[in-house]
Design a protein around this motif. Structure first.
Motif, short mmCIF file in Angstrom:
data_model
loop_
_atom_site.label_atom_id
_atom_site.label_comp_id
_atom_site.label_asym_id
_atom_site.label_seq_id
_atom_site.Cartn_x
_atom_site.Cartn_y
_atom_site.Cartn_z
N LEU A 122 2.05 9.53 -1.54
CA LEU A 122 0.97 8.82 -0.87
C LEU A 122 -0.35 9.59 -0.94
O LEU A 122 -0.36 10.83 -1.00
N PRO A 123 -1.47 8.87 -0.92
CA PRO A 123 -2.78 9.54 -0.98
C PRO A 123 -3.01 10.47 0.20
O PRO A 123 -2.62 10.16 1.33
N PHE B 105 0.82 -1.20 0.00
CA PHE B 105 0.00 0.00 0.00
C PHE B 105 0.86 1.26 0.00
O PHE B 105 0.47 2.30 -0.52
N ARG C 63 3.75 0.90 -3.57
CA ARG C 63 3.20 1.08 -4.93
C ARG C 63 3.15 2.54 -5.33
O ARG C 63 2.94 2.87 -6.50
N TYR C 64 3.36 3.45 -4.36
CA TYR C 64 3.32 4.88 -4.65
C TYR C 64 4.72 5.47 -4.81
O TYR C 64 4.90 6.68 -4.71
N GLY D 297 -7.19 10.03 -4.73
CA GLY D 297 -7.68 8.67 -4.98
C GLY D 297 -6.66 7.65 -4.53
O GLY D 297 -5.72 7.97 -3.81
N LEU D 298 -6.82 6.40 -4.97
CA LEU D 298 -5.90 5.34 -4.58
C LEU D 298 -5.01 4.87 -5.73
O LEU D 298 -4.09 4.09 -5.52
N THR D 299 -5.27 5.34 -6.95
CA THR D 299 -4.44 4.97 -8.09
C THR D 299 -3.17 5.81 -8.09
O THR D 299 -3.24 7.05 -8.08
N PRO D 300 -2.00 5.19 -8.06
CA PRO D 300 -0.75 5.97 -8.05
C PRO D 300 -0.66 6.91 -9.25
O PRO D 300 -1.04 6.53 -10.37
#
Length: 333
Positions: free
Chosen positions: A267-268, A109, A112-113, A317-320
């Protein structure tokens, strides 16, 4: 021709375009700052409301008085606790989580960013240990001694250890002033240590990390740690004669914020680290924090032409963003 000579721009349209760019820079800075400020305000107000509802009293004021009385009003102990221990716990607590991700690659989590894909994956543990030792050394042997003269300045003001807390509204005013002072001092001292004479002997150490991680935020030569890391943050509270609670909150916020800007992960819901990450990648761009002074001095021109600039926003959002706004594919020479 007269217009060009007077304004520096060849056409009215070009002048208007430059003004629009400046306005965009100001809006980006205001958005990032206000987003963090509103989030912090909402959190504090929510907790305060909950605690007041439970205790039927002023939770924060009561807590401060209990803390003050626990140390029997010993101002030096209270100052060390607020100006040194609390910020240090915030810094190492936040960076401890990041270092787990840097070393193990988990949790995904976080990883991935990653901004610079393929870098620090995993991090070089030898370099990491060196960074940790340097950061600890700067905290214990540079920052801590600098608190001694600061303590006497704060005592001179006479309000730092008051039994009455400042209002939250006043703290927000102070926070705004702290931020402006830090931005000005950091930008110009940062550019100073990029002078070739100083860079070779002082600032080059910090730039050993072209893909930074959180703890690298205070991985620096002691002279740089004084000029660029510590003085810009300490000056605001000393100018304002702030309460120790305000100082503790500001120091903690400053350390966590600079850790975010160095962490290597976009990060989000956190401030974008793209700006300073690009500085580590290119060295002669993006010297400041908010970006306004960089725009005024033209030290963000290259950055503004990159995909990193498009990604320089709060991820909601959560999409990098490395996926939604990927770098252009490299063309074969």
């Amino acid at each position: 021709f007269q217009m060009k000579r007077d304004s520096g721009y060849s056409t009215v349209a070009e002048q208007q375009k430059q003004e629009e760019k400046l306005w965009d820079a100001l809006k980006i800075s205001a958005y990032v700052f206000s987003t963090g400020l509103l989030t912090f305000t909402a959190l504090v107000n929510s907790v305060s409301w909950l605690m007041q509802d439970i205790t039927l009293g002023n939770f924060w004021q009561t807590t401060w008085l209990n803390f003050y009385n626990f140390f029997e009003g010993d101002e030096w102990t209270i100052f060390l606790f607020g100006a040194a221990l609390v910020p240090a716990l915030a810094f190492w607590g936040f960076n401890g989580i990041l270092m787990v991700a840097d070393i193990t690659g988990k949790p995904t989590f976080i990883t991935r960013y990653r901004i610079q894909l393929g870098k620090n994956d995993p991090v070089d543990t030898k370099k990491l240990c060196q960074a940790i030792y340097t950061a600890l050394g700067n905290q214990f042997f540079v920052s801590l001694p600098m608190l001694v003269p600061m303590f006497h300045v704060m005592k001179w003001w006479g309000n730092t250890f008051s039994k009455e807390l400042p209002t939250f509204q006043w703290f927000l005013v102070e926070l705004s002033i702290f931020t402006i002072i830090e931005e000005i001092l950091f930008y110009y001292t940062h550019r100073l240590v990029h002078h070739p004479v100083l860079y070779k002997h002082i600032h080059k150490k910090h730039h050993e990390w072209t893909a930074p991680i959180g703890v690298v935020s205070i991985y620096a030569h002691p002279v740089e740690h004084i000029l660029s890391n510590t003085l810009p943050v300490m000056t605001g509270p000393m100018v304002m004669g702030s309460h120790i609670v305000s100082i503790a909150a500001w120091f903690s916020l400053a350390l966590v914020t600079t850790s975010i800007s160095h962490c290597g992960y976009h990060l989000p819901f956190l401030p974008s680290p793209e700006f300073h990450d690009f500085h580590h990648l290119k060295f002669n761009q993006c010297y400041g924090v908010l970006g306004v002074l960089d725009y005024l001095h033209g030290t963000d021109k290259v950055f503004r032409q990159t995909k990193a600039f498009e990604r320089h926003k709060v991820l909601l959002g959560l999409t990098p963003l490395s996926e939604s706004i990927p770098d252009a594919p490299k063309t074969a020479e």
